[in-house]
Design a protein around this motif. Structure first.
Motif, PDB file in Angstrom:
ATOM      1  N   ALA A   1      17.166  27.146  49.837  1.00  0.00           N
ATOM      2  CA  ALA A   1      18.044  26.514  50.821  1.00  0.00           C
ATOM      3  C   ALA A   1      17.386  26.491  52.204  1.00  0.00           C
ATOM      4  O   ALA A   1      17.495  25.498  52.938  1.00  0.00           O
ATOM      5  CB  ALA A   1      19.378  27.253  50.874  1.00  0.00           C
ATOM      6  N   ARG A   2      16.713  27.599  52.569  1.00  0.00           N
ATOM      7  CA  ARG A   2      16.018  27.614  53.870  1.00  0.00           C
ATOM      8  C   ARG A   2      14.923  26.553  53.916  1.00  0.00           C
ATOM      9  O   ARG A   2      14.758  25.859  54.927  1.00  0.00           O
ATOM     10  CB  ARG A   2      15.431  29.002  54.115  1.00  0.00           C
ATOM     11  CG  ARG A   2      16.434  30.049  54.534  1.00  0.00           C
ATOM     12  CD  ARG A   2      15.744  31.297  55.062  1.00  0.00           C
ATOM     13  NE  ARG A   2      14.947  31.946  54.031  1.00  0.00           N
ATOM     14  CZ  ARG A   2      15.413  32.893  53.232  1.00  0.00           C
ATOM     15  NH1 ARG A   2      16.670  33.289  53.343  1.00  0.00           N
ATOM     16  NH2 ARG A   2      14.632  33.452  52.305  1.00  0.00           N
ATOM     17  N   ASP A   3      14.163  26.411  52.836  1.00  0.00           N
ATOM     18  CA  ASP A   3      13.091  25.414  52.805  1.00  0.00           C
ATOM     19  C   ASP A   3      13.655  24.007  52.948  1.00  0.00           C
ATOM     20  O   ASP A   3      13.104  23.174  53.692  1.00  0.00           O
ATOM     21  CB  ASP A   3      12.301  25.530  51.503  1.00  0.00           C
ATOM     22  CG  ASP A   3      11.471  26.803  51.434  1.00  0.00           C
ATOM     23  OD1 ASP A   3      11.235  27.402  52.506  1.00  0.00           O
ATOM     24  OD2 ASP A   3      11.077  27.209  50.314  1.00  0.00           O
ATOM     25  N   ILE A   4      14.747  23.727  52.246  1.00  0.00           N
ATOM     26  CA  ILE A   4      15.327  22.381  52.298  1.00  0.00           C
ATOM     27  C   ILE A   4      15.901  22.099  53.686  1.00  0.00           C
ATOM     28  O   ILE A   4      15.722  20.991  54.234  1.00  0.00           O
ATOM     29  CB  ILE A   4      16.406  22.228  51.211  1.00  0.00           C
ATOM     30  CG1 ILE A   4      15.766  22.302  49.820  1.00  0.00           C
ATOM     31  CG2 ILE A   4      17.157  20.909  51.369  1.00  0.00           C
ATOM     32  CD1 ILE A   4      16.761  22.276  48.677  1.00  0.00           C
ATOM     33  N   ARG A   5      16.591  23.067  54.267  1.00  0.00           N
ATOM     34  CA  ARG A   5      17.128  22.859  55.627  1.00  0.00           C
ATOM     35  C   ARG A   5      16.004  22.600  56.621  1.00  0.00           C
ATOM     36  O   ARG A   5      16.135  21.766  57.520  1.00  0.00           O
ATOM     37  CB  ARG A   5      17.954  24.072  56.046  1.00  0.00           C
ATOM     38  CG  ARG A   5      19.277  24.226  55.307  1.00  0.00           C
ATOM     39  CD  ARG A   5      20.157  25.264  55.973  1.00  0.00           C
ATOM     40  NE  ARG A   5      21.348  25.546  55.197  1.00  0.00           N
ATOM     41  CZ  ARG A   5      21.490  26.597  54.398  1.00  0.00           C
ATOM     42  NH1 ARG A   5      20.501  27.482  54.279  1.00  0.00           N
ATOM     43  NH2 ARG A   5      22.596  26.779  53.709  1.00  0.00           N
ATOM     44  N   ARG A   6      14.913  23.366  56.491  1.00  0.00           N
ATOM     45  CA  ARG A   6      13.779  23.164  57.395  1.00  0.00           C
ATOM     46  C   ARG A   6      13.189  21.773  57.196  1.00  0.00           C
ATOM     47  O   ARG A   6      12.859  21.067  58.159  1.00  0.00           O
ATOM     48  CB  ARG A   6      12.719  24.224  57.121  1.00  0.00           C
ATOM     49  CG  ARG A   6      11.488  24.103  58.021  1.00  0.00           C
ATOM     50  CD  ARG A   6      10.460  25.135  57.645  1.00  0.00           C
ATOM     51  NE  ARG A   6      10.020  24.939  56.258  1.00  0.00           N
ATOM     52  CZ  ARG A   6       9.205  25.760  55.620  1.00  0.00           C
ATOM     53  NH1 ARG A   6       8.776  26.862  56.204  1.00  0.00           N
ATOM     54  NH2 ARG A   6       8.836  25.510  54.372  1.00  0.00           N
ATOM     55  N   GLU A   7      13.079  21.340  55.932  1.00  0.00           N
ATOM     56  CA  GLU A   7      12.535  20.017  55.633  1.00  0.00           C
ATOM     57  C   GLU A   7      13.408  18.930  56.240  1.00  0.00           C
ATOM     58  O   GLU A   7      12.906  17.982  56.875  1.00  0.00           O
ATOM     59  CB  GLU A   7      12.447  19.857  54.117  1.00  0.00           C
ATOM     60  CG  GLU A   7      11.951  18.501  53.647  1.00  0.00           C
ATOM     61  CD  GLU A   7      11.990  18.394  52.137  1.00  0.00           C
ATOM     62  OE1 GLU A   7      12.074  17.262  51.636  1.00  0.00           O
ATOM     63  OE2 GLU A   7      11.943  19.437  51.467  1.00  0.00           O
ATOM     64  N   ILE A   8      14.721  19.040  56.069  1.00  0.00           N
ATOM     65  CA  ILE A   8      15.642  18.039  56.613  1.00  0.00           C
ATOM     66  C   ILE A   8      15.559  18.011  58.134  1.00  0.00           C
ATOM     67  O   ILE A   8      15.511  16.932  58.762  1.00  0.00           O
ATOM     68  CB  ILE A   8      17.077  18.337  56.149  1.00  0.00           C
ATOM     69  CG1 ILE A   8      17.189  18.107  54.634  1.00  0.00           C
ATOM     70  CG2 ILE A   8      18.085  17.474  56.892  1.00  0.00           C
ATOM     71  CD1 ILE A   8      18.527  18.547  54.042  1.00  0.00           C
ATOM     72  N   PHE A   9      15.524  19.191  58.757  1.00  0.00           N
ATOM     73  CA  PHE A   9      15.467  19.260  60.215  1.00  0.00           C
ATOM     74  C   PHE A   9      14.201  18.576  60.738  1.00  0.00           C
ATOM     75  O   PHE A   9      14.251  17.773  61.676  1.00  0.00           O
ATOM     76  CB  PHE A   9      15.509  20.724  60.662  1.00  0.00           C
ATOM     77  CG  PHE A   9      15.217  20.928  62.122  1.00  0.00           C
ATOM     78  CD1 PHE A   9      16.170  20.637  63.076  1.00  0.00           C
ATOM     79  CD2 PHE A   9      13.980  21.395  62.531  1.00  0.00           C
ATOM     80  CE1 PHE A   9      15.905  20.815  64.424  1.00  0.00           C
ATOM     81  CE2 PHE A   9      13.697  21.582  63.873  1.00  0.00           C
ATOM     82  CZ  PHE A   9      14.666  21.292  64.825  1.00  0.00           C
TER      83      PHE A   9
END
Length: 522
Positions: free
Chosen positions: A150-158
Motif C-alpha cells: 500500500a505504501r508503494d502504491i500510494r507513493r507511485e500515485i503521488f
C-alpha cells in the motif's frame, strides 16, 4: 514487528529493571527522606579492581570474590521475583488451555532450553527478568506485506500526480518527475485497449477516452488493509474478557503471594520480623554538610526535631504515620517564604535547643531546602515472632499491608513530583537496586534479605497495576474497554500506543541508570 503486548510483562525487570526504578518502601528499617535537593550518598562503595589484577592482594581478591557473590545473590533475587510474576501469567494461561510459545527465565540470548508439549522453556543470558511469549492472533506476515504494498502504491500515485501537475504547467522535467521515473517501479504491461462501445458517429471522442483509460490502467488497486485475525479459540486474544483478565492479573497476584510468603517464612523459620519502636519527633539522620543552611545553623547528626515553629511533633502510632510526619516537616520547610527562617525545637541528648535555620535554593527556581536528611525517630527494633499459626498470618498480613500502603504512597509522591516538574529524586535504577541487594546480602541476615525481596515484589505488583501502556494494568484497561464496547480494539492503535509507552519507560529507565552511575562515582 512482533505484537508488543504478546510478551506479557516482558519485563527485562520491566525494561532493564524498570519496576525497580521506583521509590522503595521498607517498613523496617524506615527509609529516610532528604529535606534537600541533593540525594543521600549511595550505600556501600563500588566494586574494586578486577580479579587477577597484579595490584590485588589475596585479601583483596577474597573481598572481591565476596562482592561478586553478593552481587550474584542480588541478581538472583531480582530474577526470581520477576520469574515468579511471569509464572503467574503462565499458569493462568495453561490452566485455561491457552496456547503459550515460550516461558523464559532471564532475557537476551538463549543459553539452554527444552521443549515440552510445544512450549519452549528457556534460560537466557541476562538474569534481569523473564517473559511469557504468546503466539500472534492475526496473520502478521500478510499484514506487513499489504502495508508495504500500500505504501508503494500510494507513493507511485503521488509521484505520478505531481509529474502530471508539472507537465500541465509547461515544465518539461521537474525534480518530482525525475523522482517518479527513478523511484516508481515499472508498471506492468498495459492490457489491450477495450473494444470501443461508441457509435461510428462519435468515434472522434475515442482518443480522449482512451487516454483516460490508460491513466486508470496504470494504477494498481490499494490492497485491503483489514487485519486477518485467526479464529483459533486457544489464542489468548480470542478468549473472553474474563479469561484474558485472569491471565493478566495473575502476575500481580503472584507477586503479592510471594511477598506474604516471604514475611511468613521470616516469622516462622526465620528470627522474626524487625518492628521499629518509634520515638517523639523527627531525627537528623546524617551530619549536614558545611555551607548548607543546616550545617551553618549547627544541626548535628542524631538531633531530634520535636517542634517546627511551635507546632509540636508527637509519637507516631504507626510506620505509615512516621513517614507522613517526616513528609509534613519537609513540606513545612520547603513552603517557607524566601529569606524567612524556620524555628526548630531540637533535643540533643537531654538538652533542648532552639535552632533557627533559613531554607535556601541551590539554584534559581529550585526547591528550598536546609541540606539535612531527615528520618523517623527510631529508638530501636524489636523482633516480632508470633507463637501461633493465626498470629503468623495476622503479622505477615499486617506487614504486607504496611508495605503496600507505603509503596502506593511513594508512587503518589513520585507522580506528584514528576507532574509538578520536580526531579526524579527517589528513583532507584537497576544499578542502585542491585547494589542495595548486595549490601543486604552482605549482612547474611535472612530476615533482611527476605524483607528486601518482599518489598521488591510489592513494588513490581503495584507498578504493574498502573493503567499505563506496556504494563499489565494498561492491557487490563484495553480488555475492559473491549468488554464494555463489545468491540475489538484496533490492533494498529494498540501496538502504536504500547510502543510509545515502552519507549517512555525505557527512557525513564535509562535516566535512572545514568543517575545510578553518577551517584556511584561521587
Amino acid at each position: 514487528m512482533r505484537q508488543l503486548n504478546a510478551l506479557l510483562c516482558s519485563t527485562l525487570l520491566l525494561l532493564t529493571l524498570l519496576p525497580l526504578s521506583v521509590p522503595f518502601a521498607f517498613p523496617a528499617p524506615l527509609h529516610s527522606r532528604a529535606a534537600s535537593t541533593t540525594q543521600p550518598p549511595p550505600l556501600g562503595s563500588p566494586l574494586g579492581s578486577p580479579l587477577g589484577s597484579p595490584l590485588c592482594s589475596p585479601r583483596c581478591s577474597a573481598t572481591q570474590l565476596s562482592s561478586l557473590a553478593t552481587t550474584a545473590s542480588s541478581l538472583s533475587v531480582l530474577a526470581g521475583i520477576v520469574s515468579f510474576h511471569e509464572l503467574g501469567h503462565f499458569l493462568a494461561a495453561r490452566v485455561q488451555n491457552i496456547t503459550v510459545d515460550e516461558f523464559a527465565v532471564g532475557v537476551g540470548p538463549k543459553l539452554l532450553g527444552v521443549e515440552r508439549e510445544g512450549i519452549e522453556y528457556n534460560l537466557r543470558a541476562l538474569p534481569l527478568g523473564g517473559f511469557v511469549r504468546f503466539p500472534e492472533h492475526y496473520n502478521q506476515t500478510l499484514q506487513m506485506d499489504n502495508e508495504e504494498l500500500a505504501r508503494d502504491i500510494r507513493r507511485e500515485i503521488f509521484l505520478e500526480q505531481e509529474a502530471e501537475k508539472a507537465q500541465n504547467m509547461g515544465v518539461p522535467a521537474t525534480l518530482l518527475g525525475k523522482l517518479a521515473a527513478t523511484l516508481t517501479p515499472p508498471p506492468p504491461p498495459p492490457p489491450p485497449p477495450p473494444a470501443s462501445k461508441l457509435p461510428k458517429a462519435l468515434s472522434f471522442l475515442e482518443p480522449l477516452l482512451g487516454s483516460t483509460r490508460k491513466k486508470k490502467a496504470k494504477r494498481r488497486a490499494i490492497p485491503d488493509l483489514e487485519i486477518d485475525y485467526y479464529d483459533n479459540p486457544n489464542l489468548l486474544q480470542n478468549r473472553p474478557p474474563l479469561q484474558r483478565s485472569l491471565v493478566l492479573v495473575m502476575g500481580i497476584v503472584f507477586n503479592v503471594i510471594l511477598s506474604f510468603s516471604l514475611y511468613a517464612a521470616t516469622l516462622t523459620v526465620g528470627p522474626g520480623l524487625p518492628s521499629p519502636v518509634l520515638g517523639e519527633g523527627v531525627a537528623v539522620l546524617s551530619q549536614p554538610a558545611p555551607g548548607t543552611p543546616a550545617g551553618d545553623a549547627r544541626l548535628m547528626r542524631g538531633d531530634v526535631i520535636t517542634a517546627v515553629d511551635g507546632r509540636g511533633l508527637g509519637v507516631p502510632g504507626s510506620v505509615q504515620g512516621a513517614g507522613e510526619e517526616v513528609d509534613d516537616v519537609i513540606s513545612k520547610i520547603r513552603s517557607t517564604p524566601d529569606g524567612q527562617a524556620v524555628t526548630l525545637q531540637v533535643r540533643r541528648g537531654a538538652e533542648p535547643l532552639d535552632v533557627r535555620v533559613t531554607p535556601a535554593r541551590k539554584t534559581p527556581g529550585a526547591t528550598p531546602s536546609i541540606g539535612a536528611e531527615l528520618s523517623a525517630n527510631v529508638l530501636k527494633y524489636e523482633r516480632v515472632k508470633p507463637a501461633t499459626p493465626l498470629g503468623v498470618v495476622e503479622a505477615a498480613g499486617s506487614e504486607l499491608k504496611n508495605t503496600l500502603k507505603a509503596t502506593v504512597a511513594g508512587y503518589a509522591r513520585l507522580f506528584k513530583s514528576l507532574v509538578g516538574g520536580g526531579s526524579k529524586q527517589g528513583l532507584s535504577g537497576p544499578i542502585a537496586v542491585i547494589k542495595m541487594g548486595s549490601d543486604v546480602a552482605k549482612t547474611q541476615d535472612f530476615s533482611a534479605l527476605a524483607s528486601f525481596a518482599a518489598a521488591l515484589s510489592v513494588n513490581l505488583a503495584v507498578l504493574n497495576a498502573f493503567p499505563f501502556p506496556a504494563l499489565d494494568g494498561g492491557q487490563l484497561a484495553v480488555v475492559l474497554g473491549e468488554a464494555i464496547t463489545r468491540k475489538r480494539a484496533d490492533q494498529k492503535t494498540i501496538e502504536t500506543v504500547t510502543a510509545l509507552g515502552f519507549l517512555a519507560l525505557l527512557g525513564l529507565s535509562v535516566s535512572t541508570v545514568i543517575g545510578d552511575v553518577v551517584n556511584l562515582l561521587k
